[in-house]
Motif scaffolding. Structure first.
Motif, short mmCIF file in Angstrom:
data_model
loop_
_atom_site.label_atom_id
_atom_site.label_comp_id
_atom_site.label_asym_id
_atom_site.label_seq_id
_atom_site.Cartn_x
_atom_site.Cartn_y
_atom_site.Cartn_z
N MET A 1 57.59 31.37 50.41
CA MET A 1 56.37 31.27 51.19
C MET A 1 55.84 29.84 51.16
SD MET A 1 54.30 34.74 50.17
CE MET A 1 55.01 36.36 50.45
N SER A 2 55.16 29.44 52.22
CA SER A 2 54.59 28.09 52.28
C SER A 2 53.33 28.02 51.46
CB SER A 2 54.28 27.73 53.73
OG SER A 2 53.24 28.56 54.23
N ALA A 3 52.91 26.78 51.13
CA ALA A 3 51.68 26.59 50.37
C ALA A 3 50.48 27.15 51.11
CB ALA A 3 51.48 25.12 50.06
N ALA A 4 50.50 27.04 52.45
CA ALA A 4 49.38 27.55 53.25
C ALA A 4 49.23 29.06 53.10
CB ALA A 4 49.58 27.18 54.71
N GLN A 5 50.35 29.76 52.82
CA GLN A 5 50.30 31.20 52.65
C GLN A 5 49.37 31.60 51.51
OE1 GLN A 5 51.60 33.69 54.37
NE2 GLN A 5 50.90 35.28 52.95
N PHE A 6 49.24 30.73 50.51
CA PHE A 6 48.44 31.03 49.34
C PHE A 6 47.04 30.44 49.43
CE2 PHE A 6 52.87 30.88 47.55
CZ PHE A 6 53.01 32.26 47.49
N LYS A 7 46.62 30.03 50.64
CA LYS A 7 45.29 29.46 50.82
C LYS A 7 44.48 30.16 51.90
CE LYS A 7 45.79 24.71 49.10
NZ LYS A 7 45.58 23.28 49.42
N LYS A 8 44.84 31.39 52.21
CA LYS A 8 44.03 32.14 53.15
C LYS A 8 42.62 32.28 52.60
CE LYS A 8 47.62 35.10 55.24
NZ LYS A 8 48.04 36.52 55.41
N PRO A 9 41.59 32.31 53.46
CA PRO A 9 40.21 32.43 52.96
C PRO A 9 40.00 33.70 52.14
CG PRO A 9 40.25 31.83 55.29
CD PRO A 9 41.66 32.18 54.93
N VAL A 10 39.17 33.57 51.12
CA VAL A 10 38.83 34.72 50.26
C VAL A 10 37.57 35.36 50.83
CG1 VAL A 10 38.28 35.47 47.93
CG2 VAL A 10 39.83 33.54 48.27
N ARG A 11 37.74 36.49 51.51
CA ARG A 11 36.62 37.15 52.18
C ARG A 11 36.20 38.45 51.50
NH1 ARG A 11 36.84 39.24 56.82
NH2 ARG A 11 38.96 40.06 56.56
N LYS A 12 37.08 39.03 50.69
CA LYS A 12 36.84 40.34 50.12
C LYS A 12 36.73 40.26 48.60
CE LYS A 12 39.44 42.62 53.84
NZ LYS A 12 40.57 43.53 54.18
N ALA A 13 35.95 41.17 48.03
CA ALA A 13 35.81 41.22 46.58
C ALA A 13 35.82 42.67 46.11
CB ALA A 13 34.52 40.55 46.13
N VAL A 14 36.45 42.89 44.97
CA VAL A 14 36.53 44.21 44.35
C VAL A 14 35.62 44.22 43.12
CG1 VAL A 14 38.03 45.85 43.16
CG2 VAL A 14 38.87 44.62 45.18
N PHE A 15 34.81 45.27 43.01
CA PHE A 15 33.91 45.46 41.88
C PHE A 15 34.28 46.77 41.17
CE2 PHE A 15 31.84 42.94 45.05
CZ PHE A 15 31.07 42.01 44.38
N PRO A 16 35.00 46.72 40.06
CA PRO A 16 35.32 47.96 39.34
C PRO A 16 34.08 48.47 38.61
CG PRO A 16 36.89 46.18 38.85
CD PRO A 16 35.68 45.56 39.48
N VAL A 17 33.53 49.59 39.06
CA VAL A 17 32.27 50.10 38.50
C VAL A 17 32.38 51.59 38.17
CG1 VAL A 17 30.78 48.37 39.55
CG2 VAL A 17 31.35 50.42 40.86
N ALA A 18 33.57 52.02 37.77
CA ALA A 18 33.78 53.45 37.50
C ALA A 18 33.54 53.83 36.05
CB ALA A 18 35.20 53.85 37.91
N GLY A 19 33.30 52.85 35.18
CA GLY A 19 33.17 53.13 33.75
C GLY A 19 31.97 54.01 33.41
N LEU A 20 32.04 54.67 32.27
CA LEU A 20 30.99 55.62 31.86
C LEU A 20 29.82 54.95 31.15
CD1 LEU A 20 33.25 58.52 30.52
CD2 LEU A 20 32.09 58.38 32.73
N GLY A 21 30.01 53.75 30.63
CA GLY A 21 28.91 53.07 29.95
C GLY A 21 28.45 53.75 28.69
#
Length: 297
Positions: A1-21
């Motif tokens: 893969m080209s270097a540009a392949q690894f520089k796509k904009p970061v638009r999404k985020a994952v928040f793992p919030v399933a824990g019981l606390g």
């Protein structure tokens, strides 16, 4: 893969919030830990605000049973807003709780199989894009925020990044630890090449005292690795184990956050965060400082 392949904009985020606390019981019997307030904002709000500052547009919450209140926090509360408006009260405090319609997605982690499994549960929403991960227990406090600093580094080097910080050597067995390589002239030398990753190593076997501290930018190929990842440390599917397989295949770096990190997964860390942020608030800092001095004698 080209270097540009690894520089796509970061638009999404994952928040793992399933824990019981469970460490915060009985406070978390009916209230998700992520909604416990640090001064006047719930813990999850700090993470979402940090994500927005970094340019994140889509928010993916990986939830479990009893966590619907987290989603409701970011919904529009018509009755509350109508009552406040009728009484002439400002709606400004509610502004950060609004996420644009369609930009909040929830997926369910039915079985608690670890962080790696929680991230994998978001695979259909992530698709073929790079994405960020926020562990809300880690409250990263500073300006610019931790993820904004990471995105700045990502725009330079692309690939995969983790946030790190140094801890006393005797504490490394509680965390994922990096094997550091060369230091790059990015972010004033805060960017380090990652040569390896180990999850919860024995103190004598740890490659460094630099621990992964709850913020990640990962390429979508991690999902295929997680799909076939067996159980690791603690009998769980560890994200660190799959990330380690990307090293050497894709760019991989660590950012040392220029700010404060509070471990709000512990009660002492939660109290520390509350006190530190209250002291830093111009609207209450001096009063809190007076109270703290009084209590300390």
């Amino acid at each position: 893969m080209s270097a540009a392949q690894f520089k796509k904009p970061v638009r999404k985020a994952v928040f793992p919030v399933a824990g019981l606390g469970t460490r915060f019981l009985p406070a978390t019997k009916a209230i998700p830990k992520e909604l416990l307030p640090v001064v006047d904002r719930p813990l999850i709000q700090y993470a979402v605000d940090e994500a927005r500052e970094a340019g994140i547009e889509e928010f993916v919450f990986v939830t479990g049973r009893g966590k619907t209140a987290i989603v409701e926090h970011f919904d529009t509360a018509y009755e509350l807003e109508a009552t406040m408006s009728a009484r002439g009260k400002s709606l400004d405090p509610l502004e950060p709780t609004r996420i644009q319609p369609g930009n909040l997605v929830t997926v369910r982690q039915q079985v608690p199989l670890g962080l790696g499994h929680a991230v994998w549960c978001a695979r259909a929403v992530i698709g073929d894009e790079p994405f960020a991960i926020f562990l809300p227990d880690e409250l990263m406090y500073g300006s610019p925020g931790c993820m904004a600093q990471m995105v700045e580094a990502y725009n330079e080097v692309g690939g995969n990044l983790v946030s790190v910080l140094e801890v006393p050597e005797e504490e490394v067995s509680s965390y994922g630890v990096i094997a550091p390589g060369a230091t790059l002239d990015v972010l004033g030398g805060a960017l380090t090449e990652v040569k390896g990753l180990v999850e919860k190593p024995k103190v004598a076997e740890a490659p460094s005292n630099k621990i992964v501290s709850g913020r990640y930018i990962l390429q979508p190929e991690i999902m295929d690795l997680l799909a076939n990842q067996g159980k690791g440390a603690g009998g769980e599917i560890q994200l660190t184990d799959s990330m380690a397989k990307l090293i050497g295949e894709q760019p991989f770096h660590a950012v040392t956050f220029a700010g404060q990190r509070f471990d709000c997964g512990s009660k002492v860390g939660f109290v520390e965060a509350t006190l530190a942020i209250a002291l830093d608030r111009p609207d209450m800092g001096s009063e809190v400082r007076t109270i703290a001095k009084k209590l300390l004698g």
